[in-house]
Design a protein around this motif. Structure first.
Motif, PDB file in Angstrom:
ATOM      1  N   GLY A  41      -1.035 -12.344  -8.454  1.00 16.19           N
ATOM      2  CA  GLY A  41      -0.193 -13.128  -8.698  1.00 16.19           C
ATOM      3  C   GLY A  41       0.210 -14.255  -9.190  1.00 16.19           C
ATOM      4  O   GLY A  41      -1.044 -15.015  -9.676  1.00 16.19           O
ATOM      5  N   ASP A  42       1.179 -14.896  -9.062  1.00 13.94           N
ATOM      6  CA  ASP A  42       1.517 -16.286  -9.644  1.00 13.94           C
ATOM      7  C   ASP A  42       2.134 -17.269  -8.413  1.00 13.94           C
ATOM      8  O   ASP A  42       2.986 -16.507  -7.749  1.00 13.94           O
ATOM      9  CB  ASP A  42       2.737 -16.270 -10.796  1.00 13.94           C
ATOM     10  N   ILE A  43       1.416 -18.358  -8.296  1.00 14.93           N
ATOM     11  CA  ILE A  43       2.183 -19.263  -7.434  1.00 14.93           C
ATOM     12  C   ILE A  43       2.734 -20.620  -8.143  1.00 14.93           C
ATOM     13  O   ILE A  43       2.075 -20.956  -8.753  1.00 14.93           O
ATOM     14  CB  ILE A  43       0.952 -19.756  -6.372  1.00 14.93           C
ATOM     15  N   THR A  44       3.910 -20.773  -7.908  1.00  5.05           N
ATOM     16  CA  THR A  44       4.623 -21.930  -8.510  1.00  5.05           C
ATOM     17  C   THR A  44       4.603 -23.200  -7.530  1.00  5.05           C
ATOM     18  O   THR A  44       4.978 -22.855  -6.401  1.00  5.05           O
ATOM     19  CB  THR A  44       6.019 -21.671  -8.803  1.00  5.05           C
ATOM     20  N   PHE A  45       4.140 -24.468  -7.947  1.00  6.87           N
ATOM     21  CA  PHE A  45       4.251 -25.616  -7.270  1.00  6.87           C
ATOM     22  C   PHE A  45       5.479 -26.376  -7.216  1.00  6.87           C
ATOM     23  O   PHE A  45       6.063 -26.332  -8.293  1.00  6.87           O
ATOM     24  CB  PHE A  45       2.849 -26.539  -7.200  1.00  6.87           C
ATOM     25  N   ILE A  46       5.540 -27.514  -6.469  1.00  7.80           N
ATOM     26  CA  ILE A  46       6.659 -28.444  -6.589  1.00  7.80           C
ATOM     27  C   ILE A  46       6.704 -29.022  -8.007  1.00  7.80           C
ATOM     28  O   ILE A  46       7.719 -29.471  -8.337  1.00  7.80           O
ATOM     29  CB  ILE A  46       7.079 -29.389  -5.481  1.00  7.80           C
ATOM     30  N   ASP A  47       5.609 -29.220  -8.413  1.00  3.87           N
ATOM     31  CA  ASP A  47       5.614 -29.989  -9.797  1.00  3.87           C
ATOM     32  C   ASP A  47       5.627 -29.196 -11.025  1.00  3.87           C
ATOM     33  O   ASP A  47       5.633 -29.500 -12.235  1.00  3.87           O
ATOM     34  CB  ASP A  47       4.384 -30.956  -9.916  1.00  3.87           C
ATOM     35  N   GLU A  48       5.952 -28.040 -10.491  1.00  3.15           N
ATOM     36  CA  GLU A  48       6.277 -26.876 -11.530  1.00  3.15           C
ATOM     37  C   GLU A  48       5.059 -26.133 -12.279  1.00  3.15           C
ATOM     38  O   GLU A  48       5.057 -25.546 -13.246  1.00  3.15           O
ATOM     39  CB  GLU A  48       7.360 -27.245 -12.797  1.00  3.15           C
ATOM     40  N   SER A  49       3.810 -26.655 -11.791  1.00  2.93           N
ATOM     41  CA  SER A  49       2.799 -26.109 -12.150  1.00  2.93           C
ATOM     42  C   SER A  49       2.434 -24.880 -11.625  1.00  2.93           C
ATOM     43  O   SER A  49       2.997 -24.417 -10.601  1.00  2.93           O
ATOM     44  CB  SER A  49       1.467 -26.865 -12.039  1.00  2.93           C
ATOM     45  N   ILE A  50       1.650 -23.715 -12.303  1.00  2.00           N
ATOM     46  CA  ILE A  50       1.566 -22.578 -11.839  1.00  2.00           C
ATOM     47  C   ILE A  50      -0.022 -22.084 -11.736  1.00  2.00           C
ATOM     48  O   ILE A  50      -0.799 -22.429 -12.584  1.00  2.00           O
ATOM     49  CB  ILE A  50       2.130 -21.469 -12.859  1.00  2.00           C
ATOM     50  N   LEU A  51      -0.348 -21.413 -10.534  1.00  2.00           N
ATOM     51  CA  LEU A  51      -1.606 -21.042 -10.462  1.00  2.00           C
ATOM     52  C   LEU A  51      -1.441 -19.534 -10.468  1.00  2.00           C
ATOM     53  O   LEU A  51      -0.755 -18.720  -9.970  1.00  2.00           O
ATOM     54  CB  LEU A  51      -2.229 -21.242  -8.967  1.00  2.00           C
ATOM     55  N   HIS A  52      -2.232 -18.780 -11.462  1.00  2.00           N
ATOM     56  CA  HIS A  52      -2.227 -17.358 -11.892  1.00  2.00           C
ATOM     57  C   HIS A  52      -3.641 -16.991 -11.183  1.00  2.00           C
ATOM     58  O   HIS A  52      -4.640 -17.585 -11.605  1.00  2.00           O
ATOM     59  CB  HIS A  52      -2.439 -17.000 -13.328  1.00  2.00           C
ATOM     60  N   CYS A  53      -3.487 -15.898 -10.320  1.00  2.00           N
ATOM     61  CA  CYS A  53      -4.678 -15.649  -9.603  1.00  2.00           C
ATOM     62  C   CYS A  53      -4.878 -14.226  -9.495  1.00  2.00           C
ATOM     63  O   CYS A  53      -3.833 -13.242  -9.453  1.00  2.00           O
ATOM     64  CB  CYS A  53      -4.684 -16.075  -8.283  1.00  2.00           C
ATOM     65  N   ILE A  54      -6.011 -13.634  -9.391  1.00  2.00           N
ATOM     66  CA  ILE A  54      -6.253 -11.981  -8.992  1.00  2.00           C
ATOM     67  C   ILE A  54      -7.668 -11.991  -8.428  1.00  2.00           C
ATOM     68  O   ILE A  54      -8.537 -12.672  -8.655  1.00  2.00           O
ATOM     69  CB  ILE A  54      -6.411 -11.234 -10.184  1.00  2.00           C
ATOM     70  N   GLU A  55      -7.825 -11.259  -7.288  1.00  2.00           N
ATOM     71  CA  GLU A  55      -9.018 -11.018  -6.591  1.00  2.00           C
ATOM     72  C   GLU A  55      -9.245  -9.534  -6.204  1.00  2.00           C
ATOM     73  O   GLU A  55      -8.213  -8.992  -6.044  1.00  2.00           O
ATOM     74  CB  GLU A  55      -8.990 -11.805  -5.122  1.00  2.00           C
ATOM     75  N   PHE A  56     -10.361  -9.148  -6.377  1.00  2.00           N
ATOM     76  CA  PHE A  56     -10.698  -7.573  -6.184  1.00  2.00           C
ATOM     77  C   PHE A  56     -11.798  -7.840  -4.996  1.00  2.00           C
ATOM     78  O   PHE A  56     -13.036  -8.377  -5.287  1.00  2.00           O
ATOM     79  CB  PHE A  56     -11.400  -6.932  -7.471  1.00  2.00           C
ATOM     80  N   VAL A  57     -11.602  -7.387  -3.696  1.00  2.00           N
ATOM     81  CA  VAL A  57     -12.215  -7.635  -2.619  1.00  2.00           C
ATOM     82  C   VAL A  57     -12.397  -6.471  -1.921  1.00  2.00           C
ATOM     83  O   VAL A  57     -11.692  -5.587  -1.510  1.00  2.00           O
ATOM     84  CB  VAL A  57     -11.245  -9.239  -1.806  1.00  2.00           C
ATOM     85  N   ASN A  58     -13.474  -6.775  -1.087  1.00  2.00           N
ATOM     86  CA  ASN A  58     -13.890  -5.777   0.271  1.00  2.00           C
ATOM     87  C   ASN A  58     -14.083  -6.649   1.343  1.00  2.00           C
ATOM     88  O   ASN A  58     -14.560  -7.535   1.506  1.00  2.00           O
ATOM     89  CB  ASN A  58     -15.264  -5.169  -0.365  1.00  2.00           C
ATOM     90  N   VAL A  59     -13.243  -6.119   2.562  1.00  2.00           N
ATOM     91  CA  VAL A  59     -13.388  -6.801   3.733  1.00  2.00           C
ATOM     92  C   VAL A  59     -14.072  -6.189   4.765  1.00  2.00           C
ATOM     93  O   VAL A  59     -13.975  -6.431   5.958  1.00  2.00           O
ATOM     94  CB  VAL A  59     -11.808  -7.442   4.181  1.00  2.00           C
ATOM     95  N   ARG A  60     -14.869  -5.159   4.693  1.00  2.00           N
ATOM     96  CA  ARG A  60     -15.450  -4.341   5.495  1.00  2.00           C
ATOM     97  C   ARG A  60     -16.204  -5.165   6.232  1.00  2.00           C
ATOM     98  O   ARG A  60     -16.305  -5.132   7.574  1.00  2.00           O
ATOM     99  CB  ARG A  60     -16.223  -3.169   4.752  1.00  2.00           C
ATOM    100  N   GLU A  61     -17.209  -5.842   5.835  1.00  2.00           N
ATOM    101  CA  GLU A  61     -18.167  -6.609   6.746  1.00  2.00           C
ATOM    102  C   GLU A  61     -17.977  -8.069   6.240  1.00  2.00           C
ATOM    103  O   GLU A  61     -19.072  -8.769   5.478  1.00  2.00           O
ATOM    104  CB  GLU A  61     -19.719  -6.292   6.504  1.00  2.00           C
ATOM    105  N   GLY A  62     -17.083  -8.882   6.546  1.00  2.00           N
ATOM    106  CA  GLY A  62     -16.568 -10.305   6.046  1.00  2.00           C
ATOM    107  C   GLY A  62     -15.841  -9.965   4.950  1.00  2.00           C
ATOM    108  O   GLY A  62     -15.213  -8.953   4.481  1.00  2.00           O
ATOM    109  N   ILE A  63     -15.805 -11.222   4.128  1.00  2.00           N
ATOM    110  CA  ILE A  63     -14.885 -11.155   2.973  1.00  2.00           C
ATOM    111  C   ILE A  63     -15.886 -11.155   1.651  1.00  2.00           C
ATOM    112  O   ILE A  63     -16.626 -12.165   1.419  1.00  2.00           O
ATOM    113  CB  ILE A  63     -13.856 -12.232   2.809  1.00  2.00           C
TER     114      ILE A  63
END
Length: 74
Positions: free
Chosen positions: A39-61
């Motif tokens: 997804g995308d996260i928009t901050f108060i200064d109008e900057s954006i963080l684009h991110c993606i994670e492919f994750v397994n949480v079976r035994e920790g992260i």
């Protein structure tokens, strides 16, 4: 931990941040323990963080793959 719990934790962390004004997250559950959050996260200064994670949480992260791209509004 289940993948849904991980998704909820990420969403709670983002919504609890006072510097975030908007977030759009897409969750893709691949199994009980494996998923993709993107997804995308928009901050108060109008900057954006684009991110993606492919994750397994079976035994920790365990993050198999990830990408984070921070972009100024300019």
């Amino acid at each position: 931990m289940l993948i849904e719990d991980y998704f909820q934790k990420i969403e709670a962390d983002i919504s609890g941040c006072p510097h975030v004004i908007e977030s759009r997250l897409f969750k893709d559950k691949r199994s009980v323990y494996i998923g993709i959050i993107e997804g995308d996260i928009t901050f108060i200064d109008e900057s954006i963080l684009h991110c993606i994670e492919f994750v397994n949480v079976r035994e920790g992260i365990e993050i198999y793959k990830y990408s984070y791209h921070y972009q100024h509004r300019d």
